[in-house]
Scaffold this active site. Structure first.
Site, PDB file in Angstrom:
ATOM      1  N   LYS A 133      46.552  30.219 -10.948  1.00  0.00           N
ATOM      2  CA  LYS A 133      45.669  29.728 -12.011  1.00  0.00           C
ATOM      3  C   LYS A 133      46.152  28.327 -12.353  1.00  0.00           C
ATOM      4  O   LYS A 133      47.228  28.152 -12.924  1.00  0.00           O
ATOM      5  CB  LYS A 133      45.731  30.638 -13.243  1.00  0.00           C
ATOM      6  N   GLY A 141      43.338  29.924 -27.052  1.00  0.00           N
ATOM      7  CA  GLY A 141      43.887  30.613 -28.214  1.00  0.00           C
ATOM      8  C   GLY A 141      43.129  30.392 -29.503  1.00  0.00           C
ATOM      9  O   GLY A 141      43.525  30.925 -30.538  1.00  0.00           O
ATOM     10  N   THR A 171      44.544  36.112 -25.850  1.00  0.00           N
ATOM     11  CA  THR A 171      44.840  36.202 -27.279  1.00  0.00           C
ATOM     12  C   THR A 171      43.867  37.123 -28.009  1.00  0.00           C
ATOM     13  O   THR A 171      44.274  37.839 -28.940  1.00  0.00           O
ATOM     14  CB  THR A 171      44.808  34.797 -27.910  1.00  0.00           C
TER      15      THR A 171
END
Lengths: 77, 276
Positions: free
Chosen positions: B113, B174, B225
């Protein structure tokens, strides 16, 4: 990555400046980081931006100004 | 992305509508991070509830004096998860390429990633460095899943470079802000070739965000998250699984067009009328 002598040389390990004997074994760098080279799943090493494969760890020693990165996986997103 | 509709319309499980990323095939369309859970057991229970088969880990320096939280890599592998290492925290292509190569050696995977960020406040990608790193890693044989801005031009370039998946952000990492620019995400879906999976990565706050991403024609969702910091992570994990499956079904079913005025559902013929 040369023959061992007692002359101290500057190196960088995980971003920290260190002085080690010339020809200091990579295996000792790992032991200093409390890594058992014989049982280190998920650990990888690079010297001067080149990855050192684990089967080659015991053939590698440090030279002056080497930059060593020792990494492992951790939780991440 | 294929628009084929199976006769039974089955998606999201059972391998009948797999998410294909390079040489990898997943029956789940959720990719889930392993950070910020209250404890390892909650993490494992939440991952199980999502149905995911691909989980992300970070790569960090070994630090004796300040040890990093354990990756619980052994637990993840015992759980049968494919590991997707990330290059989070890298600011330059050079850093990202080195971290990817270290990850490949450490974890024995060519999946990466790719994140190359521009600053700590926004965690937005540095496009110049991202494209350089993507080219180097694709040429080096990596299966690159590239985290990108919600910018159609950048996403198209990443696909053309050979990235195995392109992953525009919904909103900052997030933040839980959801999909702040669904119009750009739509354009990206239209601009990027159908062969390259598109995954919304970052910013998902709740299940409806994930469902909307799928309804926009995206091939998957990557999040962390929203589950890990939910009041009840395992319950949110299940919600995300259902949302992604629902969104995929809805997208493939073909929604009705929006109309400004009402349209009766019941037939108008034969209705009872009483003269005044």
């Amino acid at each position: 990555m040369s023959s061992t002598t007692d002359a101290p040389i500057p190196v960088t390990v995980n971003g920290e400046a260190r002085t080690v004997p010339n020809g200091y074994p990579l295996l000792d760098v790992l032991r200093d980081l409390e890594i058992d080279p014989e049982d280190a799943p998920g650990v990888a090493v690079a010297i001067n931006d080149s990855v050192i494969r684990s089967q080659d760890w015991d053939n590698v020693t440090l030279s002056e100004e080497d930059t060593v990165e020792v990494i492992q996986a951790q939780q991440g997103g | 992305m294929s628009n084929d509709v199976h006769s039974n319309g089955s998606v999201g499980s059972g391998g009948e509508d797999p998410l294909v990323i390079g040489d990898y095939e997943f029956s789940s369309r959720l990719i889930v991070g392993t950070s910020r859970y209250p404890n390892p057991q909650v993490m494992l229970d939440a991952l199980d509830a999502t149905g995911t088969e691909l989980v992300t880990v970070a790569i960090r320096r070994v630090n004796v004096e300040n040890p990093a939280p354990e990756s619980h890599l052994d637990l993840l592998r015992q759980g049968g998860y494919e590991i997707l290492p990330n290059t989070a925290g890298c600011y330059t292509a050079r850093e990202a390429v080195l971290v990817a190569q270290l990850a490949r050696e450490a974890l024995g995977t060519d999946l990466i990633k790719l994140e190359v960020i521009g600053d700590d406040e926004t965690l937005m990608p540095d496009v110049e460095q991202l494209l350089n790193a993507a080219k180097t890693l694709v040429d080096d044989g990596f299966t690159v899943l590239a985290y990108a801005n919600d910018d159609p031009i950048t996403c198209r370039k990443l696909a053309n470079l050979g990235c195995a998946a392109v992953m525009p952000l919904g909103s900052p990492i997030g933040s839980g802000m959801g999909l702040v620019n669904p119009y750009n995400l739509r354009i990206i879906r239209e601009e990027v070739d159908d062969e390259t999976p598109l995954i919304v990565d970052a910013g998902i706050g709740t299940a409806s965000d994930a469902a909307t991403a799928m309804e926009l024609g995206y091939d998957g969702v990557l999040l962390n998250t929203a589950i890990a910091e939910a009041q009840h992570p395992v319950q949110m994990a299940r919600a995300m699984r259902l949302a992604v499956e629902a969104g995929r079904h809805a997208q493939r079913a073909g929604r009705i067009p929006r109309r400004l005025y009402a349209q009766q559902s019941s037939p108008s013929a034969g209705r009872v009328q009483v003269d005044e």
